[in-house]
Design an enzyme around this catalytic site. Structure first.
Site, PDB file in Angstrom:
ATOM      1  CE1 TYR A   1       6.634  -1.493 -14.252  1.00 20.45           C
ATOM      2  CE2 TYR A   1       6.211  -0.455 -16.372  1.00 20.45           C
ATOM      3  CZ  TYR A   1       5.942  -0.590 -15.020  1.00 20.45           C
ATOM      4  OH  TYR A   1       4.970   0.190 -14.451  1.00 20.45           O
TER       5      TYR A   1
ATOM      6  CE  LYS B   1       9.844   3.794  -2.695  1.00 23.17           C
ATOM      7  NZ  LYS B   1       8.442   3.437  -2.969  1.00 23.17           N
ATOM      8  CG  PHE B   2       9.638   5.575   7.478  1.00 22.98           C
ATOM      9  CD1 PHE B   2       8.841   6.539   8.070  1.00 22.98           C
ATOM     10  CD2 PHE B   2       9.181   4.267   7.432  1.00 22.98           C
ATOM     11  CE1 PHE B   2       7.608   6.203   8.628  1.00 22.98           C
ATOM     12  CE2 PHE B   2       7.958   3.924   7.983  1.00 22.98           C
ATOM     13  CZ  PHE B   2       7.172   4.900   8.578  1.00 22.98           C
TER      14      PHE B   2
ATOM     15  CB  THR C   1      -0.878   0.057   1.268  1.00 27.00           C
ATOM     16  OG1 THR C   1      -0.025  -0.087   2.420  1.00 27.00           O
ATOM     17  CG2 THR C   1      -1.931  -1.019   1.271  1.00 27.00           C
TER      18      THR C   1
HETATM   19  O1  S5P Z   1      12.581   1.346  -6.785  1.00 30.69           O
HETATM   20  C1  S5P Z   1      11.388   1.254  -6.587  1.00 30.69           C
HETATM   21  C2  S5P Z   1      10.862   1.022  -5.311  1.00 30.69           C
HETATM   22  C3  S5P Z   1       9.491   0.860  -5.157  1.00 30.69           C
HETATM   23  S1  S5P Z   1       8.912   0.357  -3.627  1.00 30.69           S
HETATM   24  N1  S5P Z   1      10.528   1.324  -7.640  1.00 30.69           N
HETATM   25  C4  S5P Z   1       9.164   1.206  -7.497  1.00 30.69           C
HETATM   26  O2  S5P Z   1       8.448   1.245  -8.509  1.00 30.69           O
HETATM   27  N2  S5P Z   1       8.621   1.014  -6.225  1.00 30.69           N
HETATM   28  C5  S5P Z   1       7.158   0.957  -6.012  1.00 30.69           C
HETATM   29  O3  S5P Z   1       6.627  -0.183  -6.687  1.00 30.69           O
HETATM   30  C6  S5P Z   1       6.390   2.173  -6.536  1.00 30.69           C
HETATM   31  O4  S5P Z   1       6.229   3.141  -5.523  1.00 30.69           O
HETATM   32  C7  S5P Z   1       5.054   1.577  -6.977  1.00 30.69           C
HETATM   33  O5  S5P Z   1       4.156   1.553  -5.883  1.00 30.69           O
HETATM   34  C8  S5P Z   1       5.404   0.145  -7.342  1.00 30.69           C
HETATM   35  C9  S5P Z   1       5.575  -0.113  -8.825  1.00 30.69           C
HETATM   36  O6  S5P Z   1       4.391   0.114  -9.522  1.00 30.69           O
HETATM   37  P1  S5P Z   1       4.222  -0.225 -11.078  1.00 30.69           P
HETATM   38  O7  S5P Z   1       2.844   0.259 -11.383  1.00 30.69           O
HETATM   39  O8  S5P Z   1       5.273   0.502 -11.844  1.00 30.69           O
HETATM   40  O9  S5P Z   1       4.356  -1.738 -11.193  1.00 30.69           O
END
Ligand code: S5P
Length: 273
Positions: free
Chosen positions: A225, A97-98, A61
Site C-alpha cells: 500500500y 483482468k482478461f 467490481t
Molecule cells: O495490481 C493490482 C491490480 C488490481 S486491479 N493490484 C490490486 O490490488 N488490484 C485490485 O485492486 C485487487 O483485485 C482488489 O480488487 C483491489 C485492491 O483492494 P485492496 O483491498 O487491497 O485495497
C-alpha cells in the site's frame, strides 16, 4: 506541459468519449476515488455503493466473486448497479483482468452468465497474450456495445514480486496501447512513468492505481500500500483505487470522504491552472 499537471477538465476537451465522460464527472464531483467493492453479498454491495456513490468517480467490481443464487439474480444486480451509476454519476469498472487469446476473451466479455460488455463502462486485461487480446476485446467494444466502452491494460501491479518489472514487459504493453488508442483508454499502473519515460502522449491515457490505504502497509499475501498523496502527487497517477481501506472500515462513508479529500487535494496541488 505534461498531462498530469493539467486539469482533468482540460484533458476532457480532446479525449475519446469514455474519458471525456470520466474526466467531466471527476471535475464535477471533485473526486479521483474509485472504490473497489470486494464483498461477496450482492445486497451488501449495492447498499454500500448507494452510500459512497456521491464520493466516487468509479465503482470497481469483481463480478465473479459475488454469491448469486441464479442467473436472474445476476441480471437484477447489474440492472441495479447501472441505476446507481446513473443516480450518483459514476462509471462501472469490472476488474475482469482478461488474459487469454482474442477469440476466447470475446466470449468471456460478451457471453457466459455475466455479459460484461452490457453493463461495465470499463474493463481491463493483461497484456501478456499480445495485441490479439486488445483487438479481440476491441471488436466487441466498438461493434457491439451500445455505449462507449474503455479498456485498461495492466502495465504494472501492486503485489510484491510481480513480473511487470521484468525485461521489456512495460514497454511492450505501452506499445500495444499506443497502437490501439481507440480501444485502450489507460492503464492499471503505479504512476504515469510507464508512458512519460518514452513519450509525451500521457495525455491520451488515464492512470489508475490500486494498493492505496491510509492505515495499512500491506496484507498477508503481498499487497503493498501507498498513500493517496504519494500516488497522485508524486507518481502522477489519476485515480486511486481503494478496497479494504473503505469497505472494511467501521464507517465506510466517513472513510471514503477521507480518501476522496486526500486524493483531490493531491490533484489540486499538482495541477497548474
Ligand atoms: O495490481 C493490482 C491490480 C488490481 S486491479 N493490484 C490490486 O490490488 N488490484 C485490485 O485492486 C485487487 O483485485 C482488489 O480488487 C483491489 C485492491 O483492494 P485492496 O483491498 O487491497 O485495497
Amino acid at each position: 506541459m505534461s498531462a498530469q499537471t493539467r486539469s482533468y477538465a482540460s484533458r476532457a476537451e480532446k479525449a475519446n468519449p469514455i474519458l471525456k465522460k470520466l474526466f467531466g464527472l471527476m471535475e464535477e464531483k471533485k473526486t479521483n476515488l474509485c472504490v473497489s467493492v470486494d464483498y461477496t453479498d450482492p445486497s451488501k454491495i449495492l447498499d454500500i455503493i448507494d452510500k459512497v456513490g456521491p464520493k466516487v468517480c468509479m465503482v470497481k467490481t469483481h463480478i465473479d466473486i459475488i454469491s448469486f443464487s441464479s442467473v436472474d439474480a445476476i441480471r437484477s444486480f447489474t440492472a441495479s448497479l447501472t441505476a446507481l451509476s446513473q443516480k450518483h454519476n459514476f462509471l462501472i469498472f469490472e476488474d475482469r483482468k482478461f488474459a487469454d487469446i482474442g477469440s476466447t476473451v470475446q466470449h468471456q466479455y460478451r457471453g457466459g452468465v455475466y455479459n460484461i460488455v452490457e453493463w461495465a463502462h470499463i474493463t481491463n486485461a493483461h497484456s501478456f497474450p499480445g495485441p490479439g487480446i486488445v483487438t479481440g476485446l476491441g471488436e466487441v467494444m466498438l461493434k457491439e456495445a451500445k455505449e462507449p466502452r474503455g479498456l485498461l491494460l495492466l502495465a504494472e501491479m501492486s503485489s510484491a514480486g510481480n513480473l511487470s518489472t521484468e525485461g521489456a514487459y512495460r514497454a511492450k504493453t505501452l506499445q500495444m496501447a499506443r497502437d490501439h488508442k481507440d480501444i485502450v483508454c489507460g492503464f492499471i499502473a503505479m504512476g504515469n512513468q510507464i508512458v512519460t519515460e518514452s513519450g509525451d502522449d500521457s495525455d491520451d491515457f488515464i492512470f489508475m492505481t490500486p494498493g492505496v490505504n491510509l492505515a495499512d502497509k500491506g496484507d498477508a499475501h503481498g499487497q503493498q500500500y501507498q498513500s493517496p498523496e504519494f500516488v497522485i502527487g508524486e507518481k502522477k497517477s489519476d485515480i486511486i483505487i481503494v478496497g479494504r481501506g473503505i469497505i472494511k472500515a467501521e464507517d465506510p462513508v466517513a472513510v471514503a470522504e477521507k480518501y476522496r479529500a486526500a486524493g483531490w487535494e493531491a490533484y489540486e496541488k499538482r495541477t497548474v491552472a
